[in-house]
Motif scaffolding. Sequence first.
Motif, PDB file in Angstrom:
ATOM      1  N   SER A 129     104.361  19.081  77.970  1.00 53.31           N
ATOM      2  CA  SER A 129     104.918  18.279  76.880  1.00 53.31           C
ATOM      3  C   SER A 129     103.819  18.015  75.867  1.00 53.31           C
ATOM      4  O   SER A 129     103.099  17.015  75.960  1.00 53.31           O
ATOM      5  CB  SER A 129     105.482  16.964  77.423  1.00 53.31           C
ATOM      6  OG  SER A 129     106.096  16.219  76.392  1.00 53.31           O
ATOM      7  N   TRP A 143     105.295  24.416  82.528  1.00 55.24           N
ATOM      8  CA  TRP A 143     105.973  23.444  81.677  1.00 55.24           C
ATOM      9  C   TRP A 143     104.976  22.392  81.216  1.00 55.24           C
ATOM     10  O   TRP A 143     104.143  21.915  81.997  1.00 55.24           O
ATOM     11  CB  TRP A 143     107.101  22.789  82.448  1.00 55.24           C
ATOM     12  CG  TRP A 143     107.885  21.770  81.673  1.00 55.24           C
ATOM     13  CD1 TRP A 143     108.999  21.994  80.935  1.00 55.24           C
ATOM     14  CD2 TRP A 143     107.614  20.375  81.568  1.00 55.24           C
ATOM     15  NE1 TRP A 143     109.449  20.826  80.372  1.00 55.24           N
ATOM     16  CE2 TRP A 143     108.614  19.802  80.739  1.00 55.24           C
ATOM     17  CE3 TRP A 143     106.623  19.536  82.076  1.00 55.24           C
ATOM     18  CZ2 TRP A 143     108.655  18.455  80.427  1.00 55.24           C
ATOM     19  CZ3 TRP A 143     106.660  18.194  81.764  1.00 55.24           C
ATOM     20  CH2 TRP A 143     107.660  17.658  80.952  1.00 55.24           C
ATOM     21  N   GLY A 157     112.521  23.691  87.855  1.00 54.61           N
ATOM     22  CA  GLY A 157     113.475  23.552  86.768  1.00 54.61           C
ATOM     23  C   GLY A 157     114.804  22.957  87.163  1.00 54.61           C
ATOM     24  O   GLY A 157     115.806  23.148  86.488  1.00 54.61           O
ATOM     25  N   GLN A 185     107.297  25.945  77.448  1.00 50.22           N
ATOM     26  CA  GLN A 185     107.162  26.823  78.611  1.00 50.22           C
ATOM     27  C   GLN A 185     106.158  27.894  78.203  1.00 50.22           C
ATOM     28  O   GLN A 185     106.361  28.602  77.221  1.00 50.22           O
ATOM     29  CB  GLN A 185     108.500  27.470  78.987  1.00 50.22           C
ATOM     30  CG  GLN A 185     109.566  26.496  79.450  1.00 50.22           C
ATOM     31  CD  GLN A 185     109.407  26.097  80.900  1.00 50.22           C
ATOM     32  OE1 GLN A 185     108.415  26.434  81.550  1.00 50.22           O
ATOM     33  NE2 GLN A 185     110.382  25.365  81.426  1.00 50.22           N
ATOM     34  N   SER A 214     103.930  31.113  74.324  1.00 48.38           N
ATOM     35  CA  SER A 214     104.813  30.026  74.752  1.00 48.38           C
ATOM     36  C   SER A 214     106.056  29.945  73.890  1.00 48.38           C
ATOM     37  O   SER A 214     106.111  30.455  72.771  1.00 48.38           O
ATOM     38  CB  SER A 214     104.070  28.688  74.681  1.00 48.38           C
ATOM     39  OG  SER A 214     103.825  28.329  73.323  1.00 48.38           O
ATOM     40  N   GLY A 239     114.856  20.669  81.728  1.00 48.94           N
ATOM     41  CA  GLY A 239     113.645  21.087  81.048  1.00 48.94           C
ATOM     42  C   GLY A 239     112.562  20.034  81.078  1.00 48.94           C
ATOM     43  O   GLY A 239     111.393  20.319  80.887  1.00 48.94           O
ATOM     44  N   ASN A 240     112.951  18.770  81.317  1.00 46.28           N
ATOM     45  CA  ASN A 240     111.966  17.696  81.421  1.00 46.28           C
ATOM     46  C   ASN A 240     112.572  16.539  82.196  1.00 46.28           C
ATOM     47  O   ASN A 240     113.774  16.484  82.449  1.00 46.28           O
ATOM     48  CB  ASN A 240     111.476  17.246  80.042  1.00 46.28           C
ATOM     49  CG  ASN A 240     112.614  16.797  79.146  1.00 46.28           C
ATOM     50  OD1 ASN A 240     113.295  15.823  79.442  1.00 46.28           O
ATOM     51  ND2 ASN A 240     112.826  17.515  78.051  1.00 46.28           N
ATOM     52  N   VAL A 258     108.446  20.056  74.063  1.00 39.95           N
ATOM     53  CA  VAL A 258     108.418  20.608  75.412  1.00 39.95           C
ATOM     54  C   VAL A 258     108.100  22.096  75.295  1.00 39.95           C
ATOM     55  O   VAL A 258     108.656  22.789  74.433  1.00 39.95           O
ATOM     56  CB  VAL A 258     109.763  20.416  76.142  1.00 39.95           C
ATOM     57  CG1 VAL A 258     109.707  20.988  77.541  1.00 39.95           C
ATOM     58  CG2 VAL A 258     110.135  18.946  76.204  1.00 39.95           C
TER      59      VAL A 258
END
Length: 611
Positions: free
Chosen positions: A513, A511, A608, A497, A532, A594-595, A495
């Motif tokens: 993945s 965000w 978020g 950011q 990132s 976060g996901n 993951v």
Amino acid sequence: MMCHRRTHIQNHVRGNLFYVLLRWLCYCSSVANASFREGIRGLAKPVCGNNQQQGSEECDGTDDAACRGMCDADCMCTTSSLPLLEFFSDTVIRTTIPSTLFGTNIVYSWERDEYWNETLYDPSARQTLFYNGNAFLRYPGGEVTSYFHWDNPVGRGWSDSWAPGFNGVYEPASEWMGLDEYFTHLGSAKPLLGVNMASGWKYNRDQDGLDDAAALAALVKNKTDTGDWPNVEHWFLDNEQHLEKFNNTPWTEPLYAEHINMYATEIKKTFPDAKFVANWKNSANGWSQLINDTGENIHIMDFHSYWHRNGWATTDWNSYLDGASNDILTPSGSTYRQYVQTFKDVGGANRETAMFEWGLSPSPEGSELSRYQSAFIVADIFMQLVDSDLDHACYWPFRVPSQSEHAHRALVDDNNEPTVVRLFLQFFKEIKGYDLVQTSIGAANTGTIAAKSKSGDEVVVYILRRTSGDLTIRIADSISNIFDDAFVPTTATAVSQAAPDEDTNSTSAVWSSPATLISADGETTVTVPGWSLTRVILSNTPVCNNDGTCDQGEDSNNCPYDCTTTTTTTTTGATPATTTSSTASCFERNAACGNDSECCSGNCKGNGKCN
């Protein structure tokens, strides 16, 4: 030869049937030769380097669908040329990363009641609002402690009702967080309660100050005994007394030690096992004197650290970039590990260390950091704090009024929406209680830390990309070096950011993945975006599928979560009603995430928070 001389022959024997036949044979031969040559050309080795995967080539330049970004000069898929993140044998450099590194500061005068009503704040999300279960929530703030009277708050942080010139104006109680409200909103955080020693000294009312501290301790004891408040074990004895804030007269070590002993003695009458926090300037000699003069009345040495370069008000992006190729350093030029160790050496084995205020110093006017830049530098610092032996920390601040010049440093905005700083910091929650292991990475402008679980089934890697451009990294199969048994990951989840379009001036983060690839021998590759923070979780245990089953059949009993569902039957009248719910751990509505997989709803919104 005869075919090449066809014209000469025709001139001499034109019309002869034999030569008509010869002409036809030569024509057929030329066609056959051309076809043969073309056939040979088709069987030849494809041309490597033309960006077209052909024949025996596994890939060719940009035509690398089989192994994205890992095509070598021979048009074969390989990882050997990629930067390597390695793990070293038997190198646990920190046993148990403490949850108390994840604390934060509440400034009581900035916490209006409206921020805590159910429109902006879902009480069920309390644990994740601070992102810091079992860490400290420091109250009533930092410097405001030197003006704060718990039984009669003014509501303006830097205004003291004991001051001779006080104008008698109090802010309405709805504009600030009182002591009872603090404990109500504390959730799973640990209380860290401040004691005002400054007002008594400044206004020649030391005994009144001691009486106030005694009354506060009695109130806390009563509330604790009735179960209304949790037990308060840690008390911080004012804040930054070494600064010139009291009639331009900073306290000396002997003066501070005298007051520590006075107030500690008073509080211990009610809480004999209380632990006291002293905060002093970052001087080893000064701390030595304080400890010598206070004996066992200092349990935690608190030294504050706001990052800057070349002066207090010089936190700007360019000064950060000057050193971005290496680990971020403290203002004194040391690593954070060296910095912390200095005070550990002074305090000895019986005292703990803390940064109960850490973060960013102010930015120069006109060079203010963006929210993304703030988050990025904060993440860099926090990785270094984890890598040090610091025992406790509280980020400053939780909230700053939106009109303040310091708003970019806050964890939440006035709508309780998480800022980029908070999104970055909550990335690290996965490693609470894990063991930090030693790693190295063969890539410039890239920092990393990694930790392994106590159970030996998971490794979490953080990669901070301090420059532009995507980078594909190999996470080496040497990961087994940090375990007693071989570790071959079955899953790798990444993951990130990142700065939108690599624009660090942004107020937000993107965000994503990133895809991961695990080789047969356990080497993992991941591509991290430029500018990132990326978290990669490597696991060697079976995992749960969305349908509630385990993805490895016979090993389903070894899943990290219970993949089954639990059925609860309730009776409504004569008709039974059945409810089925997953028992896997997840976050509820408005919790920080976060996901998608972290949310019970399966939907982590762009701000978020779980929907």
